[in-house]
Scaffold this motif. Structure first.
Motif, mmCIF file in Angstrom:
data_model
loop_
_atom_site.group_PDB
_atom_site.id
_atom_site.type_symbol
_atom_site.label_atom_id
_atom_site.label_comp_id
_atom_site.label_asym_id
_atom_site.label_seq_id
_atom_site.Cartn_x
_atom_site.Cartn_y
_atom_site.Cartn_z
ATOM 1 N N SER A 14 -51.666 -28.008 6.781
ATOM 2 C CA SER A 14 -52.711 -27.998 5.414
ATOM 3 C C SER A 14 -52.180 -28.736 4.182
ATOM 4 O O SER A 14 -52.845 -28.919 3.483
ATOM 5 N N GLY A 15 -50.918 -28.824 4.300
ATOM 6 C CA GLY A 15 -50.226 -29.789 3.215
ATOM 7 C C GLY A 15 -49.225 -28.994 2.349
ATOM 8 O O GLY A 15 -49.036 -29.338 1.281
ATOM 9 N N LYS A 16 -49.015 -27.793 2.779
ATOM 10 C CA LYS A 16 -48.002 -26.748 2.064
ATOM 11 C C LYS A 16 -46.520 -27.562 1.401
ATOM 12 O O LYS A 16 -46.378 -27.653 0.154
ATOM 13 N N SER A 17 -46.029 -28.195 2.191
ATOM 14 C CA SER A 17 -44.840 -28.733 1.937
ATOM 15 C C SER A 17 -44.851 -30.027 1.010
ATOM 16 O O SER A 17 -44.469 -30.377 0.069
ATOM 17 N N THR A 18 -46.033 -30.668 1.175
ATOM 18 C CA THR A 18 -46.472 -32.012 0.555
ATOM 19 C C THR A 18 -46.893 -31.504 -0.940
ATOM 20 O O THR A 18 -46.326 -32.053 -1.893
ATOM 21 N N ILE A 19 -47.662 -30.383 -1.194
ATOM 22 C CA ILE A 19 -47.967 -30.151 -2.229
ATOM 23 C C ILE A 19 -47.015 -29.221 -3.164
ATOM 24 O O ILE A 19 -46.721 -29.755 -4.309
ATOM 25 N N ALA A 20 -46.167 -28.802 -2.385
ATOM 26 C CA ALA A 20 -44.991 -28.066 -3.028
ATOM 27 C C ALA A 20 -44.192 -29.246 -3.600
ATOM 28 O O ALA A 20 -43.590 -29.157 -4.949
ATOM 29 N N GLN A 74 -37.990 -16.415 -9.692
ATOM 30 C CA GLN A 74 -39.036 -16.448 -10.513
ATOM 31 C C GLN A 74 -39.111 -17.878 -10.815
ATOM 32 O O GLN A 74 -38.209 -18.819 -10.604
ATOM 33 N N ASN A 75 -40.350 -18.304 -11.261
ATOM 34 C CA ASN A 75 -40.650 -19.647 -11.604
ATOM 35 C C ASN A 75 -40.289 -20.755 -10.398
ATOM 36 O O ASN A 75 -39.848 -21.825 -10.966
ATOM 37 N N ALA A 76 -40.606 -20.284 -9.266
ATOM 38 C CA ALA A 76 -40.362 -21.249 -8.108
ATOM 39 C C ALA A 76 -41.863 -21.642 -7.364
ATOM 40 O O ALA A 76 -42.795 -20.822 -7.582
ATOM 41 N N ILE A 77 -41.626 -22.513 -6.446
ATOM 42 C CA ILE A 77 -42.772 -22.880 -5.629
ATOM 43 C C ILE A 77 -42.292 -22.593 -4.341
ATOM 44 O O ILE A 77 -41.353 -22.942 -3.850
ATOM 45 N N ILE A 78 -43.072 -21.522 -3.704
ATOM 46 C CA ILE A 78 -42.900 -21.109 -2.385
ATOM 47 C C ILE A 78 -43.771 -21.749 -1.277
ATOM 48 O O ILE A 78 -45.032 -21.346 -1.346
ATOM 49 N N SER A 79 -43.240 -22.474 -0.387
ATOM 50 C CA SER A 79 -44.281 -22.863 0.703
ATOM 51 C C SER A 79 -43.775 -22.072 1.989
ATOM 52 O O SER A 79 -42.694 -21.921 2.442
ATOM 53 N N THR A 80 -44.903 -21.549 2.225
ATOM 54 C CA THR A 80 -44.726 -20.405 3.405
ATOM 55 C C THR A 80 -45.131 -21.081 4.768
ATOM 56 O O THR A 80 -45.731 -22.128 4.705
#
Length: 163
Positions: A14-20, A74-80
């Motif tokens: 769905s693009g999680k890693s790309t968007i992160a 905190q303040n991170a982008i998490i790709s699950t």
């Protein structure tokens, strides 16, 4: 971005890693990809973890990752990983964004080799069934549903506006 983590969920492809990565380019926040971290910690690929230890073992690792993030980051982008929202409390990690993309679009993003690397994507029919099962879970735990069938720039802008 404030001190709240941005948690990206959605089906495989769905693009999680790309968007992160795109969000990181804009705000330079730390990006944590749960699958990559689990692979690194275990010294095995996700496919190998499934094969050697089974899905339950992998899901336990995902939940430990989730708990660690909730209490320490905190303040991170998490790709699950795609299944994490079904087994773990992803909301505990931060604001949850569901990157929604129709199954046919997801299918078109993978070649045969890429599908082979994903244990739950070996058969299109079973993958579609899995997709349909997971949709309601994604929607129920997301703070925001994002249409992932648009440009990377549009998706990142929408997320940043909601953070």
């Amino acid at each position: 971005m404030n001190s709240t983590n941005c948690v990206l969920i959605g089906f495989m492809g769905s693009g999680k890693s790309t968007i992160a990565k795109a969000l990181h380019q804009i705000n330079h926040a730390l990006v944590l990809d749960s699958d990559s971290i689990i692979e690194s910690n275990e010294g095995l690929s996700i496919k190998e973890i499934f094969s050697l230890y089974g899905e339950k073992y992998f899901r336990d690792l995902e939940c430990k990752f989730c708990q660690f993030i909730a209490h320490n980051v905190q303040n991170a982008i998490i790709s699950t990983g795609g299944g994490m929202p079904l087994f773990c409390d992803v909301q505990s990690m931060g604001k949850v964004f569901f990157l929604h993309l129709e199954f046919e679009k997801i299918l078109s993003r993978f070649n045969a080799e890429e599908r082979n690397q994903r244990p739950l994507f070996q058969n299109d029919d079973s993958a579609l069934e899995l997709y349909n099962t997971r949709l309601k879970h994604y929607q129920s735990c997301a703070h925001y549903v994002i249409n992932a069938d648009q440009s990377i720039q549009a998706i990142t802008q929408e997320i940043l506006e909601k953070l």
